[in-house]
Write a protein that holds these residues in place. Structure first.
Motif, PDB file in Angstrom:
ATOM      1  N   UNK A  74      -1.797 -13.103   7.851  1.00 36.05           N
ATOM      2  CA  UNK A  74      -2.108 -11.855   8.533  1.00 36.05           C
ATOM      3  C   UNK A  74      -0.917 -10.921   8.669  1.00 36.05           C
ATOM      4  N   UNK A  75       0.281 -11.454   8.637  1.00 36.12           N
ATOM      5  CA  UNK A  75       1.454 -10.599   8.760  1.00 36.12           C
ATOM      6  C   UNK A  75       2.440 -10.921   7.668  1.00 36.12           C
ATOM      7  N   UNK A  76       3.259  -9.956   7.345  1.00 37.12           N
ATOM      8  CA  UNK A  76       4.296 -10.149   6.353  1.00 37.12           C
ATOM      9  C   UNK A  76       5.385  -9.138   6.613  1.00 37.12           C
ATOM     10  N   UNK A 134       5.625   1.100  -7.636  1.00 34.70           N
ATOM     11  CA  UNK A 134       5.854  -0.167  -8.334  1.00 34.70           C
ATOM     12  C   UNK A 134       4.911  -1.243  -7.817  1.00 34.70           C
ATOM     13  N   UNK A 135       4.444  -2.132  -8.690  1.00 39.59           N
ATOM     14  CA  UNK A 135       3.591  -3.241  -8.240  1.00 39.59           C
ATOM     15  C   UNK A 135       4.419  -4.310  -7.537  1.00 39.59           C
ATOM     16  N   UNK A 136       3.732  -5.213  -6.854  1.00 40.13           N
ATOM     17  CA  UNK A 136       4.381  -6.325  -6.160  1.00 40.13           C
ATOM     18  C   UNK A 136       4.538  -7.506  -7.111  1.00 40.13           C
ATOM     19  N   UNK A 137       5.685  -8.164  -7.028  1.00 38.29           N
ATOM     20  CA  UNK A 137       5.944  -9.387  -7.780  1.00 38.29           C
ATOM     21  C   UNK A 137       6.264 -10.486  -6.783  1.00 38.29           C
ATOM     22  N   UNK A 138       5.487 -11.553  -6.810  1.00 45.61           N
ATOM     23  CA  UNK A 138       5.692 -12.705  -5.942  1.00 45.61           C
ATOM     24  C   UNK A 138       6.246 -13.851  -6.770  1.00 45.61           C
ATOM     25  N   UNK A 181      -3.150 -21.940   0.032  1.00 43.56           N
ATOM     26  CA  UNK A 181      -3.754 -21.029   0.999  1.00 43.56           C
ATOM     27  C   UNK A 181      -2.755 -19.987   1.480  1.00 43.56           C
ATOM     28  N   UNK A 182      -1.513 -20.400   1.653  1.00 43.69           N
ATOM     29  CA  UNK A 182      -0.464 -19.480   2.103  1.00 43.69           C
ATOM     30  C   UNK A 182      -0.273 -18.347   1.089  1.00 43.69           C
ATOM     31  N   UNK A 183      -0.105 -18.706  -0.182  1.00 49.28           N
ATOM     32  CA  UNK A 183       0.103 -17.698  -1.220  1.00 49.28           C
ATOM     33  C   UNK A 183      -1.157 -16.871  -1.417  1.00 49.28           C
ATOM     34  N   UNK A 184      -2.297 -17.520  -1.386  1.00 50.02           N
ATOM     35  CA  UNK A 184      -3.568 -16.832  -1.594  1.00 50.02           C
ATOM     36  C   UNK A 184      -3.790 -15.742  -0.554  1.00 50.02           C
ATOM     37  N   UNK A 185      -3.488 -16.035   0.705  1.00 50.60           N
ATOM     38  CA  UNK A 185      -3.687 -15.040   1.760  1.00 50.60           C
ATOM     39  C   UNK A 185      -2.736 -13.869   1.594  1.00 50.60           C
ATOM     40  N   UNK A 186      -1.525 -14.134   1.125  1.00 53.24           N
ATOM     41  CA  UNK A 186      -0.588 -13.050   0.857  1.00 53.24           C
ATOM     42  C   UNK A 186      -1.080 -12.187  -0.298  1.00 53.24           C
ATOM     43  N   UNK A 187      -1.607 -12.818  -1.328  1.00 48.92           N
ATOM     44  CA  UNK A 187      -2.160 -12.077  -2.467  1.00 48.92           C
ATOM     45  C   UNK A 187      -3.316 -11.196  -2.014  1.00 48.92           C
ATOM     46  N   UNK A 188      -4.182 -11.740  -1.183  1.00 44.68           N
ATOM     47  CA  UNK A 188      -5.317 -10.956  -0.706  1.00 44.68           C
ATOM     48  C   UNK A 188      -4.866  -9.802   0.180  1.00 44.68           C
ATOM     49  N   UNK A 189      -3.817 -10.023   0.965  1.00 46.24           N
ATOM     50  CA  UNK A 189      -3.259  -8.955   1.786  1.00 46.24           C
ATOM     51  C   UNK A 189      -2.707  -7.840   0.909  1.00 46.24           C
ATOM     52  N   UNK A 190      -1.963  -8.199  -0.121  1.00 45.16           N
ATOM     53  CA  UNK A 190      -1.424  -7.206  -1.049  1.00 45.16           C
ATOM     54  C   UNK A 190      -2.544  -6.439  -1.735  1.00 45.16           C
ATOM     55  N   UNK A 191      -3.553  -7.165  -2.148  1.00 44.79           N
ATOM     56  CA  UNK A 191      -4.674  -6.523  -2.835  1.00 44.79           C
ATOM     57  C   UNK A 191      -5.414  -5.567  -1.905  1.00 44.79           C
ATOM     58  N   UNK A 192      -5.568  -5.950  -0.648  1.00 44.76           N
ATOM     59  CA  UNK A 192      -6.258  -5.085   0.310  1.00 44.76           C
ATOM     60  C   UNK A 192      -5.471  -3.807   0.571  1.00 44.76           C
ATOM     61  N   UNK A 193      -4.134  -3.907   0.588  1.00 41.09           N
ATOM     62  CA  UNK A 193      -3.322  -2.723   0.869  1.00 41.09           C
ATOM     63  C   UNK A 193      -3.161  -1.834  -0.361  1.00 41.09           C
ATOM     64  N   UNK A 194      -3.210  -2.415  -1.579  1.00 40.58           N
ATOM     65  CA  UNK A 194      -3.075  -1.629  -2.818  1.00 40.58           C
ATOM     66  C   UNK A 194      -4.067  -2.155  -3.843  1.00 40.58           C
ATOM     67  N   UNK A 195      -5.352  -1.860  -3.676  1.00 35.95           N
ATOM     68  CA  UNK A 195      -6.379  -2.460  -4.537  1.00 35.95           C
ATOM     69  C   UNK A 195      -6.320  -2.027  -5.997  1.00 35.95           C
TER      70      UNK A 195
END
Length: 710
Positions: A74-76, A134-138, A181-195
C-alpha cells in the motif's frame, strides 16, 4: 485517477543532503518528505520518527537511495527528483565503467548492517534524475538479496528509468510466495499510478524466477522482463550438491564456502576489467588488470558476511521452490521477455536454459555472452541499457515509438563500437569523405552538409551496408550530428538475429541510428528537423547480385521528394564505393536458391518478412532477404562523395505536382550516379588505395593518410 490510488496510504520519500555521511552509529543526514498519492500538499517531517507500515526506516541505508518499505503493497517511496532531464545530448556521459565489483563489495558491507526488518525497495542515488515520463524498473536480486547487483549500471539506467531495487535483509526468511506477493503488490501499485507505461522487471538468477512468477499472475499488466541467467534451470544445477555438504560442514570452516563460490559464480578477470580503458596499450592494460585483481581478491572474503551459512541454506531451498513455481507457470506468461545468458556460467546451464525459455515463452528474445560467468551484471561487458536499446526493448508507453523512445548513443557506446567491434573494419577501409559546397566546390570532409535540418541524405547502399559504420563515425566525430537511418522493419523483429544469439552489428545499428522505414516515421523526423539517412534502393541494393555493384535499384516514382518539400528539407545526394576492394561476392541469391536446404530457409524467411513495397512492381520490388556468401580481399579503400545540397524550401507548391516532383527525383538519382562515377574514376589516382601503402605511411608519419587530388 484510479480509486485504488486514492485509497493508498501516504508515500514516504527521502531527500538526502548533498553532504550526507554515514557514521558509526549510522545516522545519515537526510530530510524526509511525506506526500499522498492523491491530491494534497506535501510536508516535511522529522527524520527521527518516520515509520512505514509500523517498521522504522530511520536505520535503513539511505546512502544507497531512498529506501521503500511497502510490505503490504500500500505504500512505497521513491527518490525525490529535483530536476527531470528532457533529453540526452549526443555522446552523453553515461558513467558506465566508473564503478566495479569492488564498489559492490564495499557497499555490501554497509548495507548489511544494521539489517533488521522485512524486504524493501530502495532507489540508488547514483541513478540521478531520469528523462521525463521514464518507465519504472524494478530490480529483483539473486541469492545475495542485497539489491546492489546493478551497481555498475545505475548511472546509465537512471537516465532512462525510475530505478528501484529490492533489498532482502541477510537474516530474512520470507518464503517465495511472500516475496512474490510483495513484488506483485508493488507492480500493481505502479500500474495503477501509471497504467499506460510499461513496468520493467530485471530479475537476476533467483530474481528471474520471481519476475516470471509475477508476470504469470498478472497477464494484463504491461511488463517487460529482463532475465539474467535465471534460476529456472535449478533442477539441472550443481548447487543441489551443496545441501548435504553445508549441513555437515562445521561453522568454523564455512567462511571458505562463500569465498570459493565467488570464484565459481563469476569470472574474476572479467570483474577486474570493468573500469580499464580498452584503448590503453596492452602492457598498461595488463598492469591495471593485475592491480585490480590484487585489490579485488581480499574483498571477496567478505562474502561470508553477505551470505552466512543459515542464509545460504535458506536461499538454496528458496531457489528450489522458486524454480518449480516459475516453470509450472511459463505458459501463462504474456509479457515481453529478454533473456541474457552467460556462456561460462558454472552455476546454471544458462545458455541451454535461454534457448529452452525462448521455445517455451510466447514473446522471448535471447542474447548470449560467451565469455561471462554467472554474475553477468558485475562483469566487464556492455551496459544493461545498451543491451535494452540494442534489442529494441526500450519504450515509455504500451507501444514503442521509434522516434520518441530513441535514446542517443552515449560516449561509452560510441567508443565500444568503434574501438572493439568495427575498429578493424574501419581501419582497413580507411574511408575518405568529400562533400560539395553551395558553389559547387568539392572539399575533403563534411563541410558541405548543412548543420541545420531537416536534411535528407539520399544515397547508394553498398553490399550489407558496409558503408554505415565509417559514415556514422565520421558524422559523430566531425559534425557532432545524430542522424537517423531508415532501416528495413525486419531488423527490429528478431528474425534476422545472429544464429549464435550474440549482441550483433544489427543490434549496434539499433543503438546508434536505426528506425523502421515507414512514411509515418519519415514524416515525424522531418517535422523534428532531423538529419535522415534514406536508401531508395533498400535491401535490393544492399543484397545485390553478382556484377551489380554500384548499380542503383530505385523505384520508378518519387517516394520521398514531395514529403521532403512539404517541410522544406535539404536533400544531399551521395555516392560511396569500395565494397569491391573489401570483399568478393561468391554466393548471391540465385546461387543460394540452388542449394535445397538453404533455399527452403530463405523462402520461409521471405514469406514471413514485412513487405515494405508491396505496391511497387519491377526489379526494386524483388527485395529478397538472404545472407550472401563473401570472401575477404586485401583491403582497398572506401570513398564517399556528398553532392551539392538541393533545397526544396520555397518550392513546396511546385513540388506538389507529381511531374515536377518526378523531375527532381530523377535529378537526385542522376546526381548519385554521377558521384559514383566520379569516385570510381578518381580512386585510380589514389596513391594510398592499397592497405600496404597506407600502413607504411602511418608508420612513418602517424597521421591521416592522403588520397587523390581534387
Amino acid at each position: 485517477m484510479s480509486s485504488l490510488v486514492h485509497t493508498m496510504a501516504s508515500v514516504v520519500t527521502f531527500r538526502m543532503s548533498p553532504n550526507y555521511r554515514i557514521n558509526s552509529v549510522y545516522k545519515p543526514n537526510f530530510r524526509v518528505k511525506a506526500r499522498s498519492l492523491g491530491d494534497g500538499d506535501s510536508s516535511v517531517l522529522s527524520s527521527e520518527s518516520v515509520a512505514a507500515n509500523g517498521a522504522s526506516v530511520i536505520r535503513d541505508k539511505v546512502k544507497y537511495g531512498a529506501l521503500v518499505h511497502s510490505g503490504d503493497g500500500r505504500t512505497k517511496t521513491r527518490a525525490v527528483k529535483d530536476t527531470v532531464s528532457e533529453d540526452l545530448a549526443l555522446l552523453w556521459e553515461d558513467g558506465y565503467g566508473t564503478k566495479s565489483v569492488t564498489d559492490y563489495l564495499d557497499e555490501a558491507k554497509e548495507i548489511i548492517k544494521p539489517d533488521g526488518g522485512p524486504p524493501r525497495w530502495f532507489c540508488p542515488v547514483d541513478c540521478g534524475p531520469p528523462l521525463e515520463d521514464s518507465p519504472t524498473l524494478l530490480f529483483l536480486p539473486g541469492i545475495d538479496g542485497l539489491g546492489l547487483g546493478l551497481v555498475l549500471h545505475h548511472r546509465p539506467l537512471g537516465k532512462a528509468f525510475e530505478v528501484q531495487c529490492l533489498h532482502i535483509p541477510v537474516s530474512d526468511q520470507t518464503p517465495f510466495e511472500g516475496l512474490l506477493q510483495f513484488v506483485e503488490k508493488t507492480v500493481r501499485l505502479e500500474h495503477a499510478s501509471s497504467p499506460n507505461k510499461p513496468i520493467y522487471l530485471v530479475g537476476d538468477s533467483l530474481g528471474g524466477c520471481l519476475a516470471l512468477a509475477v508476470a504469470a499472475r498478472n497477464p494484463n499488466i504491461d511488463l517487460v522482463l529482463i532475465l539474467v541467467n535465471p534460476a529456472t534451470s535449478f533442477g539441472r544445477s550443481q548447487l543441489q550438491l551443496l545441501f548435504p555438504i553445508l549441513e555437515a560442514l562445521p561453522d568454523e570452516l564455512y567462511v571458505t564456502v562463500p569465498y570459493l563460490l565467488s570464484f565459481t559464480m563469476g569470472e574474476p578477470t572479467k570483474m577486474a576489467m570493468v573500469n580499464i580503458d580498452k584503448r590503453l596499450p596492452p602492457i598498461l592494460r595488463s598492469q591495471q588488470l593485475s592491480a585490480n585483481l590484487t585489490a579485488l581478491l581480499p574483498h571477496l572474503s567478505g562474502m561470508a558476511n553477505i551470505i552466512p551459512k543459515d542464509t545460504l541454506l535458506w536461499k538454496l531451498k528458496l531457489l528450489k521452490s522458486a524454480s518449480a513455481y516459475a516453470n509450472s507457470r511459463l505458459h501463462a506468461v504474456k509479457a515481453e521477455v529478454l533473456v541474457l545468458a552467460s556462456g561460462k556460467d558454472n552455476i546454471f546451464p544458462s545458455g541451454d536454459e535461454a534457448k529452452r525459455l525462448k521455445s517455451s515463452l510466447q514473446n522471448c528474445t535471447i542474447r548470449l555472452f560467451k565469455d561471462n560467468g554467472h554474475t553477468l551484471l558485475l562483469e566487464n561487458n556492455l551496459s544493461l541499457l545498451t543491451i535494452i536499446k540494442g534489442t529494441y526493448k526500450y519504450r515509455r508507453s504500451r507501444k514503442i515509438d521509434p522516434i520518441l523512445d530513441f535514446l542517443p548513443p552515449s560516449r561509452t557506446e560510441f567508443n565500444y563500437l568503434f574501438d572493439q567491434v568495427v575498429g578493424l573494419l574501419n581501419a582497413a577501409a580507411s574511408a575518405v569523405m568529400f562533400s560539395t559546397l553551395e558553389d559547387g566546390k568539392i572539399v575533403k570532409g563534411l563541410a558541405g552538409i548543412p548543420n541545420e535540418g531537416p536534411v535528407l541524405l539520399i544515397g547508394y547502399h553498398m553490399l550489407l551496408g558496409l558503408e554505415l559504420y565509417p559514415l556514422i563515425e565520421q558524422f559523430f566525430r566531425e559534425k557532432n550530428i545524430r542522424f537517423y537511418g531508415m532501416a528495413h522493419p525486419e531488423i527490429f523483429l528478431g528474425r534476422l538475429e545472429d544464429p549464435s544469439y550474440e549482441f550483433s552489428l544489427i543490434d549496434w545499428l539499433k543503438v546508434m541510428i536505426a528506425v523502421p522505414v515507414t512514411g509515418r516515421n519519415l514524416f515525424n523526423l522531418l517535422s523534428k528537423k532531423s538529419h535522415i539517412l534514406l536508401y531508395p534502393g533498400g535491401i535490393r541494393e544492399a543484397l545485390h547480385y553478382k556484377g551489380e555493384q554500384y548499380k542503383l535499384f530505385w523505384p520508378n516514382h518519387q517516394e520521398f521528394v514531395r514529403m521532403a518539400a512539404r517541410f522544406g528539407a535539404t536533400i544531399v545526394p551521395f555516392g560511396v564505393i569500395g565494397e569491391d576492394d573489401i570483399v568478393e561476392l561468391v554466393l548471391d541469391y540465385n546461387d543460394l536458391m540452388k542449394i535445397p536446404v538453404l533455399s527452403d530457409n530463405i523462402r520461409d524467411l521471405n514469406n514471413q518478412s514485412v513487405k515494405v513495397r508491396d505496391e511497387i512492381s519491377g526489379e526494386v520490388a524483388n527485395q529478397a532477404i538472404f545472407v550472401p556468401g563473401l570472401l575477404p580481399k586485401i583491403p582497398g579503400r572506401f570513398y564517399f562523395l556528398f553532392g551539392r545540397p538541393i533545397h526544396t524550401k520555397g518550392r513546396e507548391v511546385l513540388l506538389r505536382d507529381k511531374e515536377s516532383a518526378n523531375k527532381l527525383y530523377l535529378h537526385i538519382k542522376s546526381e548519385v550516379e554521377r558521384n559514383l562515377s566520379y569516385l570510381l574514376k578518381k580512386r585510380e589516382e589514389d596513391p594510398y588505395r592499397s592497405i600496404i601503402d597506407r600502413t607504411a605511411y602511418n608508420l612513418m608519419y602517424g597521421r591521416d593518410v592522403p588520397t587523390f587530388k581534387l
